[in-house]
Design an enzyme around this catalytic site. Structure first.
Site, PDB file in Angstrom:
ATOM      1  N   HIS A 129       0.852  -1.200   0.000  1.00 37.75           N
ATOM      2  CA  HIS A 129       0.000   0.000   0.000  1.00 37.75           C
ATOM      3  C   HIS A 129       0.882   1.243   0.000  1.00 37.75           C
ATOM      4  O   HIS A 129       1.379   1.677   1.037  1.00 37.75           O
ATOM      5  CB  HIS A 129      -0.937   0.030   1.206  1.00 37.75           C
ATOM      6  CG  HIS A 129      -1.988   1.092   1.095  1.00 37.75           C
ATOM      7  ND1 HIS A 129      -3.302   0.805   0.790  1.00 37.75           N
ATOM      8  CD2 HIS A 129      -1.927   2.438   1.224  1.00 37.75           C
ATOM      9  CE1 HIS A 129      -3.999   1.932   0.751  1.00 37.75           C
ATOM     10  NE2 HIS A 129      -3.184   2.943   1.012  1.00 37.75           N
ATOM     11  N   CYS A 130       1.061   1.794  -1.178  1.00 35.26           N
ATOM     12  CA  CYS A 130       1.811   3.039  -1.321  1.00 35.26           C
ATOM     13  C   CYS A 130       1.219   3.796  -2.501  1.00 35.26           C
ATOM     14  O   CYS A 130       0.392   3.271  -3.240  1.00 35.26           O
ATOM     15  CB  CYS A 130       3.309   2.786  -1.508  1.00 35.26           C
ATOM     16  SG  CYS A 130       3.724   1.639  -2.839  1.00 35.26           S
ATOM     17  N   HIS A 131       1.631   5.045  -2.656  1.00 33.16           N
ATOM     18  CA  HIS A 131       1.060   5.901  -3.690  1.00 33.16           C
ATOM     19  C   HIS A 131       2.162   6.590  -4.483  1.00 33.16           C
ATOM     20  O   HIS A 131       3.303   6.723  -4.013  1.00 33.16           O
ATOM     21  CB  HIS A 131       0.183   6.990  -3.057  1.00 33.16           C
ATOM     22  CG  HIS A 131      -0.832   6.489  -2.083  1.00 33.16           C
ATOM     23  ND1 HIS A 131      -1.984   5.861  -2.482  1.00 33.16           N
ATOM     24  CD2 HIS A 131      -0.857   6.524  -0.726  1.00 33.16           C
ATOM     25  CE1 HIS A 131      -2.690   5.530  -1.411  1.00 33.16           C
ATOM     26  NE2 HIS A 131      -2.033   5.917  -0.331  1.00 33.16           N
ATOM     27  N   TYR A 133      -8.071  17.251  -1.635  1.00 31.77           N
ATOM     28  CA  TYR A 133      -6.795  17.691  -1.078  1.00 31.77           C
ATOM     29  C   TYR A 133      -5.760  17.730  -2.185  1.00 31.77           C
ATOM     30  O   TYR A 133      -5.913  17.090  -3.229  1.00 31.77           O
ATOM     31  CB  TYR A 133      -6.333  16.762   0.047  1.00 31.77           C
ATOM     32  CG  TYR A 133      -6.000  15.352  -0.398  1.00 31.77           C
ATOM     33  CD1 TYR A 133      -4.716  14.987  -0.784  1.00 31.77           C
ATOM     34  CD2 TYR A 133      -6.987  14.358  -0.442  1.00 31.77           C
ATOM     35  CE1 TYR A 133      -4.413  13.702  -1.197  1.00 31.77           C
ATOM     36  CE2 TYR A 133      -6.691  13.074  -0.857  1.00 31.77           C
ATOM     37  CZ  TYR A 133      -5.406  12.741  -1.228  1.00 31.77           C
ATOM     38  OH  TYR A 133      -5.109  11.471  -1.641  1.00 31.77           O
ATOM     39  N   ARG A 177     -10.393   0.228  -6.400  1.00 37.91           N
ATOM     40  CA  ARG A 177     -10.570   0.734  -5.040  1.00 37.91           C
ATOM     41  C   ARG A 177     -11.803   1.636  -4.981  1.00 37.91           C
ATOM     42  O   ARG A 177     -12.032   2.446  -5.883  1.00 37.91           O
ATOM     43  CB  ARG A 177      -9.336   1.532  -4.615  1.00 37.91           C
ATOM     44  CG  ARG A 177      -9.326   1.970  -3.153  1.00 37.91           C
ATOM     45  CD  ARG A 177      -8.215   2.969  -2.896  1.00 37.91           C
ATOM     46  NE  ARG A 177      -7.847   3.031  -1.495  1.00 37.91           N
ATOM     47  CZ  ARG A 177      -7.247   4.073  -0.928  1.00 37.91           C
ATOM     48  NH1 ARG A 177      -6.951   5.148  -1.649  1.00 37.91           N
ATOM     49  NH2 ARG A 177      -6.937   4.067   0.352  1.00 37.91           N
ATOM     50  N   HIS A 222      -6.006  -0.162   5.902  1.00 30.32           N
ATOM     51  CA  HIS A 222      -5.621   0.521   7.144  1.00 30.32           C
ATOM     52  C   HIS A 222      -6.307  -0.018   8.401  1.00 30.32           C
ATOM     53  O   HIS A 222      -6.729   0.762   9.267  1.00 30.32           O
ATOM     54  CB  HIS A 222      -5.905   2.020   7.027  1.00 30.32           C
ATOM     55  CG  HIS A 222      -5.244   2.698   5.876  1.00 30.32           C
ATOM     56  ND1 HIS A 222      -3.942   2.442   5.496  1.00 30.32           N
ATOM     57  CD2 HIS A 222      -5.709   3.635   5.004  1.00 30.32           C
ATOM     58  CE1 HIS A 222      -3.635   3.185   4.449  1.00 30.32           C
ATOM     59  NE2 HIS A 222      -4.696   3.907   4.128  1.00 30.32           N
ATOM     60  N   ASP A 267       2.052   3.029   3.213  1.00 29.18           N
ATOM     61  CA  ASP A 267       1.137   4.141   2.935  1.00 29.18           C
ATOM     62  C   ASP A 267       1.901   5.410   2.533  1.00 29.18           C
ATOM     63  O   ASP A 267       1.350   6.506   2.572  1.00 29.18           O
ATOM     64  CB  ASP A 267       0.215   4.434   4.122  1.00 29.18           C
ATOM     65  CG  ASP A 267      -0.953   5.350   3.765  1.00 29.18           C
ATOM     66  OD1 ASP A 267      -1.367   5.349   2.583  1.00 29.18           O
ATOM     67  OD2 ASP A 267      -1.431   6.081   4.648  1.00 29.18           O
ATOM     68  N   ASN A 326      -2.876  13.202   4.005  1.00 28.31           N
ATOM     69  CA  ASN A 326      -3.894  13.569   4.995  1.00 28.31           C
ATOM     70  C   ASN A 326      -3.567  13.121   6.414  1.00 28.31           C
ATOM     71  O   ASN A 326      -4.469  12.837   7.210  1.00 28.31           O
ATOM     72  CB  ASN A 326      -5.270  13.025   4.588  1.00 28.31           C
ATOM     73  CG  ASN A 326      -5.815  13.690   3.348  1.00 28.31           C
ATOM     74  OD1 ASN A 326      -5.900  14.908   3.276  1.00 28.31           O
ATOM     75  ND2 ASN A 326      -6.162  12.889   2.344  1.00 28.31           N
TER      76      ASN A 326
END
Length: 287
Positions: free
Chosen positions: A26-28, A44, A119, A176, A243, A248
């Site tokens: 889980h990363c962006h 955001y 997702r 999460h 993450d 946020n």
């Protein structure tokens, strides 16, 4: 429109050595905005966090593979994620966001690009529930692709959407740890619902976002019992991720090397550690 804090620019080398083939599930990647513009209707604006920075982070902390999860700030334009996957020599996979009008040809193209899931966001501060007709119609098309669905929700939403979750016929992954709050303790109803949900053989969960679960702040040790309980109940259906770059985050920004060391507290069993870090993501994303 709010902006996000940048990630810690100095990730430590972890004390815990990740096993070969370890996956950050889980990363962006964000931007860069001049190449991959952010969605006009985003809630955001993150600082740019391009693929080369993600690769550098993974080299530092010992990650060899990753799953890039599309975040709402890029909307349904998955280009930044697909670009990162293409440059990864097969070591990255992706989770897309799709919208109304997505065609079978679109899904097939995403599949060729390394995407293995879609997702849907249910979190209130990110816009709340998705278009439920889109949700249902999309899930009906995932089975033939061998894909799964990722649910970004708060654990109390498990009750709200219980009937819809029961109808899911493909694997589904809860992000999460269901965003439970550590201050509520292990006996809080939302966490008990999550543990009960994990009895469903299609249910998976990510033991990431310790900084989101924690009520005490760094080093987020109050998140450990929740992750440990989830691993204990379904060790073959648990994933871990950083993450990064932590969009946020209202409280303490985590150090990603320290998050690797935090994982080592979730379970000290080397076999289970390898199962969560290597075997489970292999089965879900590379099989």
């Amino acid at each position: 429109m709010k902006s996000c804090k940048p990630p810690d620019p100095n990730p430590k080398i972890p004390d815990f050595t990740l096993p070969p083939g370890a996956c950050d599930a889980h990363c962006h990647v964000f931007g860069p905005g001049d190449k991959f513009p952010y969605a006009p209707d985003r809630s955001y604006t993150p600082p740019d966090a391009p693929a080369e920075r993600l690769r550098a982070l993974h080299k530092t902390i010992g990650v060899e593979r990753a799953v890039i999860v599309q975040a709402s700030c890029h909307g349904t334009d998955n280009a930044a994620m697909l670009d990162a996957i293409e440059a990864s020599n097969g070591t990255y996979r992706g989770v897309a966001i799709v919208g109304n009008g997505v065609t079978d040809a679109d899904l097939a193209a995403l599949d060729r690009g390394g995407v293995r899931a879609v997702r849907f966001n249910f979190v209130a501060h990110l816009g709340g529930a998705p278009d439920l007709e889109l949700f249902d119609s999309t899930l009906d098309r995932l089975g033939p692709l061998g894909w799964h669905v990722v649910l970004h929700l708060d654990a109390e939403d498990i009750l709200t959407y219980a009937d819809r979750i029961k109808r899911i016929r493909v694997p589904f992954v809860i992000d999460h740890m269901g965003r439970v709050k550590a201050a509520g303790g292990l006996d809080q109803k939302p966490f008990k619902m999550l543990l009960e949900l994990m009895k469903n053989p299609l249910a998976w969960v990510k033991v990431c976002g310790g900084e989101r679960v924690s009520s005490a702040g760094k080093p987020f040790h109050d998140a450990v019992p929740f992750a440990a309980a989830l691993i204990e109940v379904a060790p073959d259906r648990v994933l871990w991720g950083t993450d990064w770059p932590h969009p946020n985050i209202a409280g303490d920004m985590p150090n990603d090397g320290a998050l690797v060391d935090l994982f080592a507290r979730f379970t000290t069993d080397a076999t289970v550690q390898r199962q969560v870090l290597v075997d489970n993501p292999t089965r879900l994303y590379w099989s």
